[in-house]
Design a protein around this motif. Structure first.
Motif, PDB file in Angstrom:
ATOM      1  N   HIS A 119      24.928 -23.093 -55.807  1.00  0.00           N
ATOM      2  CA  HIS A 119      25.032 -23.305 -57.077  1.00  0.00           C
ATOM      3  C   HIS A 119      25.575 -24.919 -57.107  1.00  0.00           C
ATOM      4  O   HIS A 119      26.470 -25.519 -56.281  1.00  0.00           O
ATOM      5  N   LYS A 172      22.641 -30.925 -58.395  1.00  0.00           N
ATOM      6  CA  LYS A 172      21.659 -30.124 -58.800  1.00  0.00           C
ATOM      7  C   LYS A 172      20.372 -30.469 -58.108  1.00  0.00           C
ATOM      8  O   LYS A 172      19.682 -29.948 -57.461  1.00  0.00           O
ATOM      9  N   ARG A 220      19.683 -18.602 -49.680  1.00  0.00           N
ATOM     10  CA  ARG A 220      20.085 -18.747 -51.002  1.00  0.00           C
ATOM     11  C   ARG A 220      20.597 -20.311 -51.247  1.00  0.00           C
ATOM     12  O   ARG A 220      20.976 -21.008 -50.316  1.00  0.00           O
ATOM     13  N   LYS A 221      19.920 -20.684 -52.396  1.00  0.00           N
ATOM     14  CA  LYS A 221      20.251 -22.035 -52.917  1.00  0.00           C
ATOM     15  C   LYS A 221      21.702 -22.000 -53.382  1.00  0.00           C
ATOM     16  O   LYS A 221      22.106 -21.234 -54.371  1.00  0.00           O
ATOM     17  N   THR A 277      29.358 -25.246 -56.582  1.00  0.00           N
ATOM     18  CA  THR A 277      29.791 -24.830 -55.265  1.00  0.00           C
ATOM     19  C   THR A 277      29.454 -26.283 -54.424  1.00  0.00           C
ATOM     20  O   THR A 277      30.374 -26.528 -53.450  1.00  0.00           O
TER      21      THR A 277
END
Length: 731
Positions: A174, A121, A171-172, A177
């Motif tokens: 997940h 994260k 895009r960031k 992922t």
């Protein structure tokens, strides 16, 4: 010759070719004392290979390393490994490089988080915040490039490309992922190809309707005014940016916010560091906000390596005429923890991508000193470093070097400009070489009495002699003498630590050869491939490539050797293999470097009327004219700057010492300053034992030409000046 233990991980695959030419696939099971336990994939009993056996197979190019278990890989990943990195489209490679940034950041942040998921994260957030704007700009640039190519072809993009939407932001990923990426990359030898997207296995999908942003509001107008009129150079005041914001509001019939609100928007949108960096520059912000602390030496060999270029403190002479040529460039790589010299490159080639890659190849691969007489010790220092610390030269920030980083899994740290103390070990090494090696030779520029000692007139040593003197100092003096910072000799420290931490080898010698090439793209015409006015053709290879569907207008990936235009390599995008294409005119291309060929083209152009094309015969005459002009400089030139240009023209691209298992060049050049040995007029008091060599025939006497102006480091300016001078003098 002592063998340096090679480092393999359990689960790695090795292909080893035996004496009969057969190749066996082995799986690394575990490390044994003095070797490794390897299990053959054909079901036979495992056996232990000693370090000496593996080192012999590695040095003779019979061993190839695959940092993963080839037999246990899924079919999709095996297909990826079967293809070279250059096979994949630019969009897919760019996405893999971005994924590599994410997974390496997650591994870096793991120690500061309790679980891997928290690290994923944090890594996703950190990388996304740092690279979002840059990657969005890259996507827009690539989108514009693809649109231009499509307009030129009048058709849609080819299969395998990733369609980009310039209006959609990056895009960031997940965290789950990111965890899947990391597991696949870490469990299969950390090969960047494991991060290649599998979108090429899917069907094509049209992009959705692009998002249309709303009308401009106050915050949008304030941001535009701040970015354009306050955070840009030359610096302007906030009041000036506020007036521009007011003008923008009136243009769209909005009531402007107050000046206090405008200042609060700047304070809340940008940190002090960001504001200072944008207004005063990165270096000024680094000095003002940076935290400086001492760093400790690394624990493992090749963990940190320093690289730098240096103009040596010695005037070199021509081996035939004895005329002074100038000061060559020295490129060196030094290991921080052991202080051994991993590799060097000495030539008249100014710091460039070609000289850099020759030095890297010399440092990464084993050195063969068996054919060099007068040496008492070996040079068993080689391997892939983890980090290379260097400055911000153009060749050190090139895309080709970034590709080498990804292929061999090492990192390059570009240190801030004008900060030599950050790589003080290699800077100190250059000082030691200048004092201990060059200051004892005639022609040194370290003399403090220039009025009584002219280094140009007193120069006596050729480039080959200086190379051998420097080599003997490295292996028989520096490496075996106690280092003040270590308390032991660098070679002894190297042997101690490599026993505990084996070095990471280059997977194969082909990796070294590919690393020295420059990547370009060209189409295949009905007569062959054209590059820089030369034609390259192999009927059997090109007919097969050109006959495939949709390949007439395709841009093929090529690799050239900057020191030899006699052949180029073309990448087969279906098999992922390279094919060699020879030049149809070997007399003007074989052993001709990129620098020499550009000189020939410009000299030929000056001899033709405006608009006339340059033919092979024109290049042949220009080459003869250039070689004759080089002889003139070597015979009669009095200014070292002009002679140094001629010496650069004569460089052949050989490494500082021979490499074990082969050479980077296809064939050796018949004559070059790097290999010629002649009895120059050296006094008996300064001569040392050198290998015997035949004496070439002296060149004929020619008129002395005038000297040019000062030298330029830029290639185009250098070619322009030297060709103009030589052309005028030979007419």
């Amino acid at each position: 010759m002592s063998a340096v233990p090679l480092r393999f991980q359990p689960g790695d695959s090795l292909t080893i070719r035996d004496g009969t030419g057969g190749t066996v696939l082995w799986l690394v099971v575990e490390r044994k004392r003095g070797g490794y336990l390897l299990k053959p994939q054909d079901g036979c009993d495992p056996r232990t290979w000693s370090d000496d056996e593996l080192d012999d197979a590695y040095g003779t190019r019979r061993l190839i390393l695959y940092p993963c278990n080839l037999a246990g890989l899924p079919k999709s990943l095996t297909e990826v490994l079967d293809k070279t990195w250059e096979y994949w489209p630019e969009e897919i490679r760019q996405e893999a490089q971005r994924r590599l940034v994410y997974v390496t950041m997650a591994e870096t942040l793991r120690s500061s988080h309790s679980t891997w998921l928290d690290a994923f994260k944090a890594a996703a957030e950190a990388v996304y915040s740092a690279y979002r704007d840059r990657w969005t700009a890259e996507d827009r640039e690539l989108m514009a490039k693809r649109a231009g190519e499509a307009r030129g072809r009048r058709r849609k993009s080819t299969w395998g490309s990733v369609e980009l939407d310039a209006s959609s932001p990056v895009r960031k990923p997940h965290p789950l992922t990111l965890r899947r990426w990391y597991q696949r990359w870490n469990q299969n030898g950390r090969d960047i190809r494991m991060l290649i997207s599998q979108q090429h296995r899917r069907g094509k999908r049209r992009p959705g309707i692009p998002h249309v942003p709303g009308a401009a509001d106050h915050y949008v107008l304030m941001k535009e005014a701040v970015e354009k009129h306050y955070l840009s150079m030359p610096r302007k005041r906030k009041t000036y940016a506020y007036r521009k914001y007011e003008d923008a509001c009136r243009a769209v019939q909005l009531h402007p916010a107050s000046y206090r609100t405008f200042r609060l928007f700047i304070e809340r949108s940008y940190t002090d560091y960001e504001e200072y960096q944008r207004r005063y520059g990165r270096r000024a912000a680094y000095k003002k906000f940076g935290i400086f602390e001492r760093t400790e030496l690394p624990q493992r060999p090749l963990e940190e390596v320093e690289l730098d270029h240096c103009l040596i403190d010695l005037i070199v002479t021509h081996p035939i005429t004895g005329r002074p040529l100038g000061r060559p460039w020295l490129t060196a790589l030094l290991d921080r923890v052991t202080r051994v010299i991993l590799g060097v490159h000495l030539s008249f080639e100014v710091p460039s991508y070609a000289s850099l890659q020759r030095a890297l190849a010399h440092a990464f691969w084993k050195k063969d000193l068996s054919g060099i007489e007068g040496l008492e010790h070996d040079w068993p220092c080689h391997g892939i470093p983890e980090w290379i610390f260097t400055d911000n030269g153009r060749e050190l920030r090139s895309d080709s070097l970034r590709l080498s980083e990804a292929m061999l899994d090492f990192g390059v740290v570009n240190l801030p400009v004008k900060s030599p103390w950050l790589k003080g070990a290699v800077e100190r090494l250059f000082g030691s070489i200048g004092v201990q090696v060059f200051s004892h030779q005639e022609g040194t520029v370290l003399s403090r009495t220039k009025d009584f000692y002219n280094p140009v007139e007193r120069a006596r040593r050729s480039l080959f002699e200086i190379s051998r003197i420097l080599l003997k100092w490295i292996v028989d003096d520096y490496h075996i003498t106690e280092h003040p910072a270590l308390g032991v000799a660098p070679l002894e420290k190297w042997l101690q630590l490599t026993t505990l931490y084996p070095v990471r080898p280059v997977p194969s010698f082909d990796q070294i050869i590919r690393m020295t090439g420059e990547l370009i793209t060209r189409s295949i015409q009905n007569v062959g491939v054209h590059y820089e006015g030369l034609l390259y053709a192999d009927k059997k290879v090109l007919e097969d490539l050109r006959a495939r569907r949709g390949r007439l207008d395709k841009k093929w990936t090529l690799r050239i050797d900057p020191y030899d235009f006699g052949e180029i390599a073309i990448l087969d995008d279906e098999t992922g293999q390279w094919h060699v294409l020879p030049c149809t005119d070997q007399d003007i291309s074989r052993h001709v470097s990129k620098y020499q060929h550009r000189v020939h083209k410009l000299m030929a152009k000056r001899n033709l009327a405006a608009g006339m094309p340059i033919t092979v015969e024109h290049l042949r005459k220009a080459k003869a004219m250039a070689e004759e002009s080089v002889r003139i400089r070597f015979e009669h030139e009095t200014r070292t700057k002009t002679a140094a240009r001629a010496a650069r023209y004569d460089s052949n691209g050989e490494t500082f010492t021979p490499l074990a298992g082969g050479s980077l060049t296809a064939n050796h050049k018949p004559f070059s300053l790097a290999t010629a040995v002649l009895p120059s007029p050296v006094s008996a008091s300064v001569q040392t034992e050198m290998p015997a060599a035949p004496v070439p025939v002296p060149l004929p006497s020619l008129p002395t030409p005038p000297s040019p102006s000062s030298i330029h480091s830029d290639l185009e300016d250098e070619v322009e000046r030297i060709s103009e001078l030589w052309f005028k003098n030979m007419r």
